[in-house]
Design an enzyme around this catalytic site. Structure first.
Site, PDB file in Angstrom:
ATOM      1  CB  SER A   1      -0.931   0.003   1.211  1.00 41.88           C
ATOM      2  OG  SER A   1      -0.186   0.003   2.417  1.00 41.88           O
TER       3      SER A   1
ATOM      4  CE  LYS B   1      -3.038   1.226   5.524  1.00 46.94           C
ATOM      5  NZ  LYS B   1      -2.916   0.837   4.109  1.00 46.94           N
TER       6      LYS B   1
END
Length: 923
Positions: free
Chosen positions: A823, A866
């Protein structure tokens, strides 16, 4: 025992005759008695034609009855009397030969005539001659024998209360028996006696053979005394109980100890080894649940019980079968606890135990609602996944409480033996059922909630694959006929609610994960941790430490500082440890303060121990005892007028005892010679003075609140030490070549910087060097990012040959932390382009996303974690892949509040958000 045997043998050799037992049923009963067989074998072994004879004049430990036992007997006279009795009986039998005699059985005698025993009780299976001096009783017994009523009750006579039986002679006891009649005699007899058969009567000697134990209940006739009895446990074979009676009868113990043996009905605590008793116990267990027990289980039970009866108790197979029946009958076949389908009650319980976790609570409420509509609930398999400390295990316990189900937890972390799940084969030594069967026996219901902890950490070894064994356990289509290797009978687990916990689901085998319904618990944001700390952790810790709420105050700023700089992980377990550390130190401080105040107050009124007081004389103390205790103040002392203020100041001082002037030990050493009464009154006056000084100190404190401890940001370091974490934001304004990314870890989310710098430039020196302990996936992402960045730069600024002629170094800080995952691709591209076009990225921007070679942005995981990490670093703008819009929309409002989130599917949109428009000439 040896003494008794030698005496009996000596009597046999001297010609003492053995009693003659009557023919018929009585003699047959004696012939069949175990004792008779033992004695007959002993007689054949020794060659002596004698019979052991137990008399009523046994000697005790102190030698009671020795004179009676050693009394010489005229053998010839006894023999003549015996033959005469035999002749009389023969004549009587001849006269009544036309009548068929009916001999009653022992159990038919519910009313018996009492034969009081003065010296020792009669044990079942033993023979005892008793000398009866009561002519009416002797005549009544003889009449009963003529009517073929040959049974009587032998009961031991009680001594006077408090009398030592070893000090009372047999003669005294024998005389006292005949002084009591009727109810008095009834009360002086022990309740437990023996049903005795009258074998013969010779003069005043009655020969008794014990059969079974009796308990007298009420008096029927006064003279001769006849009582109503209950027949107690009858033992027909030579068992442990008979052996105990045999040993007690042959012992030289006093009569009270022998009576205790007679009153004891247990078979030496070894009843469980008796096959009959074991079978009765197992059958009693299964009878209580026979209506609910499956037919196949009843069939196996009967087969194993029949096998148990055929096996010898000493064989190993006997123990195997016994243990198997014990497990089989102990399980709750068909026993279900009544479930509570009250949704409001469940909501209340879940909210009491946990803050937030709305998705988990909603799923549980759905399960309860379905059960309420259907009237029954079927077991489900729920997997709670999330980082450590978020409350996965405690959620399972709360679910059980909300549903009114029994709770059982076992961990499978590191489990490598299939037998722990499926059980061992019965042929193995030490074989046991699996954990599920153990659970059912432990909780006692067939519908508990079973929590399988750490299912993502299953092991695999030479003993098989536990993950595969769990498939049958957790598959709703199979677990209605779960087969344990030990029991080897199908068990219905369809009503069991299974809750599994895992930190990551990626390590769970796919077939096993397919059986579960995964509910992710991402962790808690700062606001949620504040609520949890206030409403749950702080309250529980305060009560555990014995601290009152008014004694301490932890400010909101201190809690926020604690969460941000000490407990940044996703869970709250470390936060709980830090709060416990704070309250432990507060408890120590409060105790020290209390001791210091008491020491100061006591020292301020103790004679001769503070400078502001003169040492009073003994006469002054004695005069003041009857009045109020006071000490003369020194006229020359300049502080005498302010002594109360000084005492108050001393009481408020929480420093060490040296600041008071004297130590507590020295204060206690002050001695005045007073009488005891005066000393007591002086002590009372001193205690009163201490209370007054403490009250004055509390009043004089005003707004300072002497006993209250305040924890703020300023003194937090004193309680928990230096901060563990620092701000994730290293730069107020990210420099050229530096971009903030978002990462997921097992402990929650975090932010990280990706830095790129120019090493050197030259013709055709374009190369990329990577550091930061990156895994293979991130190394590939870096190579992909370098390729995509060159393509985008060529598109945006065709004349810029930066990547072709530049040696670059890409680094991800915190090199000691391993990093891997796809990611970070878009973040790396942005970092490379920032260096190439020499333009900074917006300071409040963070991004995450996987990139393909064509610049497409692929979805990522850990959106909530996140997002929380971005909020912690005060990031306002976040870039997520477009495919993750649904994940972000599911987040609670307090997590999404104040964030500007962009969802992109191509890197060109990220370029515009990060750099805006660029001037190609400057680039």
């Amino acid at each position: 025992m040896l003494k008794l045997l030698s005496t009996s043998c000596r009597q046999g050799r001297s010609g003492f005759p053995c009693s003659r037992f009557p023919d018929g049923a009585a003699n047959g009963a004696l012939e069949k008695s175990p004792l008779f067989r033992v004695i007959r074998s002993l007689r054949s072994y020794t060659g002596e034609k004698t019979l052991f004879r137990l008399t009523a004049s046994f000697s005790s430990d102190s030698g009671e009855g020795d004179g009676d036992a050693a009394k010489s007997v005229d053998a010839k006279a006894v023999e003549e009397a015996e033959y005469a009795s035999t002749g009389a009986e023969a004549e009587e039998a001849k006269a009544s030969s036309a009548i068929v005699p009916t001999i009653p059985r022992p159990e038919d005698h519910l009313n018996v005539m009492v034969v009081p025993l003065p010296h020792r009780p009669l044990f079942p299976g033993f023979y005892m001659p008793v000398s009866i001096k009561d002519s009416k009783l002797l005549s009544a017994l003889a009449d009963n024998c003529k009517r073929s009523v040959t049974y009587a009750g032998a009961f031991l006579f009680k001594d006077e209360p408090g009398t030592d039986p070893s000090l009372v002679s047999g003669t005294e006891t024998g005389k006292s028996i005949y002084e009591f009649k009727g109810q008095e005699l009834f009360n002086r007899l022990h309740d437990i006696g023996t049903l005795a058969q009258i074998s013969s009567i010779q003069g005043n000697e009655v020969y008794l053979l014990g059969h079974r134990r009796l308990r007298k209940t009420e008096m029927v006739d006064e003279e001769p005394l006849t009582v109503k009895v209950d027949h107690l446990k009858y033992i027909g074979e030579f068992t442990y109980g008979r052996l105990a009676d045999f040993g007690a009868a042959l012992s030289m113990a006093n009569k009270l100890l022998c009576q205790q043996v007679l009153e004891e009905l247990d078979e030496l605590g070894l009843e469980t080894d008796d096959k009959t008793a074991l079978s009765a116990k197992f059958r009693e267990r299964i009878e209580s649940k026979k209506d609910r027990c499956p037919p196949h289980v009843l069939q196996v039970f009967e087969e194993e019980l029949a096998k148990l009866q055929l096996l010898e108790a000493s064989s190993s197979e006997f123990n195997v079968t016994r243990n198997y029946l014990d497990w089989l009958t102990a399980l709750p076949w068909g026993d279900y606890s009544d479930e509570n389908f009250d949704v409001h009650n469940a909501q209340k319980i879940l909210d009491e135990d946990h803050y937030g976790l709305s998705d988990v609570k909603e799923r549980i409420l759905e399960f309860i609602a379905v059960g309420k509509l259907r009237g029954t609930s079927h077991g489900k398999i729920i997997c709670l996944s999330g980082p450590p400390g978020v409350g996965k295990t405690s959620i399972g316990r709360s679910i059980a409480r909300a549903l009114n189900r029994k709770f059982y937890r076992f961990s499978v972390g590191g489990l490598a033996d299939v037998a722990e799940i499926k059980g061992h084969r019965r042929t193995y030594i030490g074989a046991m059922p699996g954990k599920v069967v153990q659970c059912l026996k432990s909780v006692g219901t067939a519908n508990p909630l079973i929590l399988i902890d750490e299912i993502d950490k299953l092991g695999r070894g030479h003993a098989g694959d536990p993950a595969s064994a769990l498939l049958e356990l957790l598959d709703p289509e199979q677990n209605m006929n779960f087969l344990d290797h030990y029991l080897d009978v199908p068990i219905d687990l369809s009503k069991v609610l299974f809750v599994c916990t895992a930190n990551v689901i990626e390590t769970i085998p796919t077939p096993l994960l397919d059986r579960m319904e995964v509910i992710a618990i991402a962790g808690y944001i700062t606001d949620e941790k504040m609520h949890i700390a206030r409403d749950y952790l702080e309250k529980a810790t305060r009560e555990a430490c014995g601290i009152k709420p008014e004694q301490v105050e932890v400010t909101a700023a201190a809690l926020h500082e604690l969460i941000e700089n000490y407990c940044r992980e996703a869970g709250v377990r470390n936060l709980q440890k830090q709060i416990e550390k704070i309250y432990r130190k507060i408890a120590l401080q409060l105790v020290r303060k209390a001791i210091s105040i008491e020491t100061s107050a006591a020292a301020s009124i103790q004679p001769g121990k503070l400078e502001q007081y003169n040492e009073p004389s003994k006469e002054d103390l004695i005069e003041d005892v009857d009045g109020s205790l006071s000490f003369e103040k020194s006229d020359s002392d300049p502080s005498s007028e302010n002594v109360d203020a000084a005492a108050t100041a001393e009481s408020k001082n929480i420093a060490n005892p040296e600041q008071i002037g004297e130590t507590w030990e020295e204060v206690e050493m002050a001695e005045v010679d007073l009488s005891p009464d005066q000393t007591t009154r002086v002590g009372e006056q001193i205690n009163s003075k201490v209370d007054e000084v403490i009250d004055i100190g509390e009043k004089a404190g005003g707004d300072t609140e002497v006993d209250k401890v305040v924890i703020d940001v300023s003194n937090l370091v004193d309680f928990v030490g230096k901060p563990v974490f620092h701000a994730d934001r290293i730069y107020d304004q990210t420099p050229i070549g530096v971009v903030m990314g978002l990462a997921w870890t097992a402990l929650g989310g975090s932010t990280l910087y990706i830095e790129t710098t120019l090493v050197e430039q030259g013709e055709a020196k374009g190369v990329l060097h990577i550091t930061g302990q990156l895994g293979d996936v991130m190394k590939e992402s870096a190579q992909i990012a370098h390729t995509v960045a060159r393509a985008i730069l060529l598109e945006k600024v065709p004349e810029n040959p930066f990547f072709a002629n530049s040696k670059l170094h890409l680094h991800v800080p915190a090199g000691a932390t391993p990093k891997d995952g796809p990611s970070a691709g878009c973040t790396m591209i942005t970092s490379l382009l920032s260096l190439a076009i020499k333009k900074q990225v917006r300071k409040d921007l963070a991004m995450t996303g996987e990139v393909t070679l064509t610049g497409r942005i692929l979805p990522i995981g850990g959106v909530k974690e996140k997002t929380i990490a971005a909020r912690r670093s005060e990031v306002k703008t976040i870039i997520f892949p477009a495919a993750n819009r649904r994940d972000f929309d599911e987040l609670s409002d307090n997590v999404k509040e104040g964030l500007d989130v962009h969802f992109v599917d191509d890197y060109s949109k990220i370029f515009e958000l990060a750099f805006g428009s660029i001037d190609s000439s400057k680039s």
